[in-house]
Design an enzyme around this catalytic site. Structure first.
Site, mmCIF file in Angstrom:
data_model
loop_
_atom_site.group_PDB
_atom_site.id
_atom_site.type_symbol
_atom_site.label_atom_id
_atom_site.label_comp_id
_atom_site.label_asym_id
_atom_site.label_seq_id
_atom_site.Cartn_x
_atom_site.Cartn_y
_atom_site.Cartn_z
ATOM 1 N N ARG A 326 0.950 -1.233 0.152
ATOM 2 C CA ARG A 326 -0.007 0.043 -0.033
ATOM 3 C C ARG A 326 1.014 1.143 -0.010
ATOM 4 N NH1 ARG A 326 -3.530 -1.302 5.247
ATOM 5 N NH2 ARG A 326 -1.328 -1.694 5.997
ATOM 6 N N ASP A 372 0.747 4.116 6.156
ATOM 7 C CA ASP A 372 0.929 5.201 6.631
ATOM 8 C C ASP A 372 1.952 6.280 6.498
ATOM 9 O OD1 ASP A 372 -1.544 4.925 8.070
ATOM 10 O OD2 ASP A 372 -0.796 4.095 9.866
HETATM 11 N N1 NMX Z 1 9.893 2.527 15.639
HETATM 12 C C1 NMX Z 1 10.553 2.129 16.893
HETATM 13 N N2 NMX Z 1 10.323 1.270 17.465
HETATM 14 C C2 NMX Z 1 9.519 0.223 17.146
HETATM 15 C C3 NMX Z 1 8.798 0.760 15.635
HETATM 16 C C4 NMX Z 1 9.296 1.944 15.265
HETATM 17 N N3 NMX Z 1 8.375 1.961 13.971
HETATM 18 N N4 NMX Z 1 8.062 -0.611 15.416
HETATM 19 C C5 NMX Z 1 8.216 -1.523 16.566
HETATM 20 N N5 NMX Z 1 9.009 -0.850 17.383
HETATM 21 C C6 NMX Z 1 9.376 -1.433 18.588
HETATM 22 C C7 NMX Z 1 8.162 -1.651 19.631
HETATM 23 O O1 NMX Z 1 7.813 -0.642 20.011
HETATM 24 C C8 NMX Z 1 8.597 -2.968 20.187
HETATM 25 O O2 NMX Z 1 9.243 -2.319 21.449
HETATM 26 P P1 NMX Z 1 9.331 -2.841 22.913
HETATM 27 O O3 NMX Z 1 9.812 -4.512 22.838
HETATM 28 O O4 NMX Z 1 10.403 -1.861 23.583
HETATM 29 O O5 NMX Z 1 7.713 -2.727 23.348
HETATM 30 C C9 NMX Z 1 9.776 -3.737 19.496
HETATM 31 O O6 NMX Z 1 9.876 -2.827 18.485
HETATM 32 C C10 NMX Z 1 8.812 -5.021 18.902
HETATM 33 O O7 NMX Z 1 7.609 -4.576 18.180
HETATM 34 P P2 NMX Z 1 7.320 -5.391 17.005
HETATM 35 O O8 NMX Z 1 6.925 -6.739 17.495
HETATM 36 O O9 NMX Z 1 8.054 -5.130 15.840
HETATM 37 O O10 NMX Z 1 6.035 -4.604 16.571
HETATM 38 P P3 NMX Z 1 4.518 -4.827 17.108
HETATM 39 O O11 NMX Z 1 3.870 -5.981 16.247
HETATM 40 O O12 NMX Z 1 4.524 -5.028 18.537
HETATM 41 O O13 NMX Z 1 3.814 -3.427 16.720
HETATM 42 C C11 NMX Z 1 3.345 -1.691 15.515
HETATM 43 C C12 NMX Z 1 3.559 -2.926 15.193
HETATM 44 C C13 NMX Z 1 2.727 -1.223 14.004
HETATM 45 C C14 NMX Z 1 2.276 -0.956 16.377
HETATM 46 C C15 NMX Z 1 4.709 -0.831 15.712
HETATM 47 O O14 NMX Z 1 5.736 -1.346 14.451
HETATM 48 C C16 NMX Z 1 4.773 0.519 15.625
HETATM 49 O O15 NMX Z 1 4.752 1.126 16.719
HETATM 50 N N6 NMX Z 1 4.993 1.319 14.533
HETATM 51 C C17 NMX Z 1 4.961 2.641 14.669
HETATM 52 C C18 NMX Z 1 3.494 3.134 14.558
HETATM 53 C C19 NMX Z 1 2.909 2.654 13.019
HETATM 54 O O16 NMX Z 1 3.354 3.296 12.304
HETATM 55 N N7 NMX Z 1 1.818 2.432 13.008
HETATM 56 C C20 NMX Z 1 0.879 2.260 12.076
HETATM 57 C C21 NMX Z 1 0.595 0.585 11.462
HETATM 58 C C22 NMX Z 1 -0.125 0.408 10.459
HETATM 59 N N8 NMX Z 1 -1.811 1.055 10.729
HETATM 60 O O17 NMX Z 1 -2.061 1.890 9.913
HETATM 61 O O18 NMX Z 1 -2.291 0.565 11.647
HETATM 62 C C1 MLT Z 2 -4.147 -1.825 8.905
HETATM 63 O O1 MLT Z 2 -4.374 -1.496 7.806
HETATM 64 O O2 MLT Z 2 -5.160 -2.175 9.742
HETATM 65 C C2 MLT Z 2 -2.780 -1.773 9.805
HETATM 66 O O3 MLT Z 2 -1.715 -2.025 8.742
HETATM 67 C C3 MLT Z 2 -2.726 -2.632 10.870
HETATM 68 C C4 MLT Z 2 -2.752 -4.161 10.720
HETATM 69 O O4 MLT Z 2 -2.869 -4.860 9.818
HETATM 70 O O5 MLT Z 2 -2.290 -4.642 11.758
#
Ligand code: NMX
Ligand code: MLT
Length: 434
Positions: A326, A372
């Site tokens: 995307r 995003d």
């Molecule tokens: N920047 C810094 N740290 C990160 C990021 C990032 N972009 N992505 C993951 N981590 C950290 C995360 O906070 C976690 O830290 P801790 O162990 O201290 O809790 C560690 O890496 C392991 O996380 P993951 O298993 O890689 O990711 P998880 O599945 O838990 O979360 C997200 C996925 C999307 C929530 C995470 O990657 C994130 O916070 N990204 C930034 C926010 C974002 O872009 N969200 C939008 C997702 C798409 N959407 O539209 O929903």
């Molecule tokens: C979504 O489109 O909902 C995001 O990429 C988050 C997800 O798939 O977990």
């Protein structure tokens, strides 16, 4: 020619025996196992939801009803003179799995045009809200306010058989979907354009009408079509889709359910990340007096963000392990329409640098960009610079996927969702017994 609802009914009758058979003949077959890490880790990777609307492969990204994003864009009927398909045809496709003909698509366009009128009380209520309320709170409130229009709630109260649930759910889903662009545009013009709403043009398709009501010229109609389709669905475990389906599983109607889903989407780890990306990019640009940073400056800025304990917004994903297609689809749009835009160039620069830094940081399982990271820049380019509005656009798109899902959930008779919880003591006891 059979209409969408008739074709959907035929599909539903075909699919029901599959669910019954799985439940009755194979209900005890072991399909997945759960570790303690998954129990305390947000159920990451636990396979316990079912949907045929879309599937997310960690490497490839999303497929809508079996088609990749580019196949979806290529195969669905396009608005004359436009690069992107009708949103209405995409709705037909998500519901049925069939690519509609132009005639079938235009039937849905006409149906949505009939359904698009928004009750006056929604506008009055929005006007009565504090102007500094977040637009996601406004959208969620507007949707739940329309609950009194629910055909499903009325039919349920009057008494209907379980096998009939899907039909009024479909009616609510179409009504809501047809009205959402008008509500979103109204919120935008109310909040950021001095309460100067633009009347809907009932002769236009959903994407063009949204651009018209926003007051933005072409190719913003194509931006709308592309944006809504790209954000529609991402299988069922993401917070907004899961919340909508969970609430609907208690037989709450589409208005209650989608309003709940919107609330989930408003979290910064989910949909709000698109606003965070722009806020972050603006911070970078402001610090450097509006010019592009050098690679060194950008690296410093990325590290400052990480070292202060914040996430790099728009990067990482719970399921994906590669660049989100995307993101790539929106990048192609930018390359065509805004190649010289400074912010797009910065987004490209972040894409070149951030993955390595996230790898060195060592936490994120996926260092690549998600949807995003690219979406706000397009909105900004076309004049929508009020970035707290961006998640509202995500929500309008997300409605297409989740409303298709809850229609099918009722059609296939999926039950109340109610997983089991355990205590920490129980987990520790299980850990010790190993
Ligand atoms: N920047 C810094 N740290 C990160 C990021 C990032 N972009 N992505 C993951 N981590 C950290 C995360 O906070 C976690 O830290 P801790 O162990 O201290 O809790 C560690 O890496 C392991 O996380 P993951 O298993 O890689 O990711 P998880 O599945 O838990 O979360 C997200 C996925 C999307 C929530 C995470 O990657 C994130 O916070 N990204 C930034 C926010 C974002 O872009 N969200 C939008 C997702 C798409 N959407 O539209 O929903
Ligand atoms: C979504 O489109 O909902 C995001 O990429 C988050 C997800 O798939 O977990």
């Amino acid at each position: 020619m059979a209409g969408l609802k008739d074709i959907l009914q035929k599909k539903i009758l075909e699919q029901r025996p599959r669910v019954k058979r799985l439940q009755n003949e194979y209900g005890t077959v072991l399909f997945d196992q759960v570790t303690i890490g998954q129990v305390i880790g947000g159920a990451r990777g636990v396979k316990c939801l079912v949907t045929d609307i879309s599937y997310l492969d960690p490497e490839e990204g999303v497929r809508f009803r079996g088609r990749t994003i580019s196949e979806t864009f290529a195969d669905l009927p396009k608005v004359p003179g436009s690069d992107y398909p009708y949103v209405e045809g995409f709705w037909y496709y998500l519901l049925t799995g069939d690519v509609p003909s132009m005639e079938q698509t235009l039937e849905v366009v006409a149906d949505f045009q009939r359904r698009q009128q928004i009750p006056r009380y929604v506008f009055e209520a929005l006007r009565a809200m504090p102007r500094d309320l977040h637009p996601m709170a406004m959208l969620s409130a507007a949707v739940v306010l329309m609950q009194k229009e629910s055909v499903f709630a009325r039919c349920y109260k009057e008494g209907m058989g379980k096998l009939d649930y899907w039909a009024p759910m479909y009616e609510d889903a179409c009504d809501l979907l047809a009205k959402l662009p008008g509500i979103a545009a109204f919120i935008y013009r109310l909040k950021y354009r001095d309460d100067s709403p633009i009347e809907s043009d009932p002769t236009l398709d959903l994407g063009a009408n949204f651009a018209h009501m926003m007051g933005i010229a072409a190719p913003y109609d194509d931006v709308a079509r592309m944006y809504f389709i790209l954000h529609s669905d991402h299988e069922s475990g993401n917070v907004s889709a899961h919340t909508t389906r969970l609430v609907a599983s208690a037989l709450a109607d589409a208005y209650y359910s989608f309003s709940a889903g919107i609330n989930g989407l408003s979290g910064p780890l989910h949909g709000l990340a698109n606003q965070e990306v722009l806020r972050w990019i603006q911070e970078v640009m402001e610090k450097l007096g509006g010019k592009l940073p050098t690679e060194g400056e950008l690296k410093d800025f990325l590290w400052q963000t990480l070292n202060s304990g914040q996430v790099i917004p728009g990067y990482g994903h719970a399921v994906l392990r590669r660049t989100d297609p995307r993101f790539t689809a929106q990048m192609s749009f930018c390359e065509k329409h805004l190649p010289d835009d400074t912010m797009f160039q910065l987004v490209q620069m972040i894409y070149r640098i951030a993955p390595d830094i996230l790898r060195q940081h060592g936490k994120a399982r996926n260092p690549w960009p998600n949807v995003d990271a690219q979406s706000g820049v397009i909105q900004w380019h076309f004049g929508v610079t009020e970035y707290d509005f961006y998640t509202v656009l995500f929500a309008v798109g997300r409605a297409i996927g989740v409303l298709a899902n809850i229609t099918w959930d009722r059609a296939l008779g999926y039950p109340l969702e109610r997983p089991k919880s355990v205590t920490l003591d129980m987990l520790e006891a299980a850990a010790k017994s190993r």
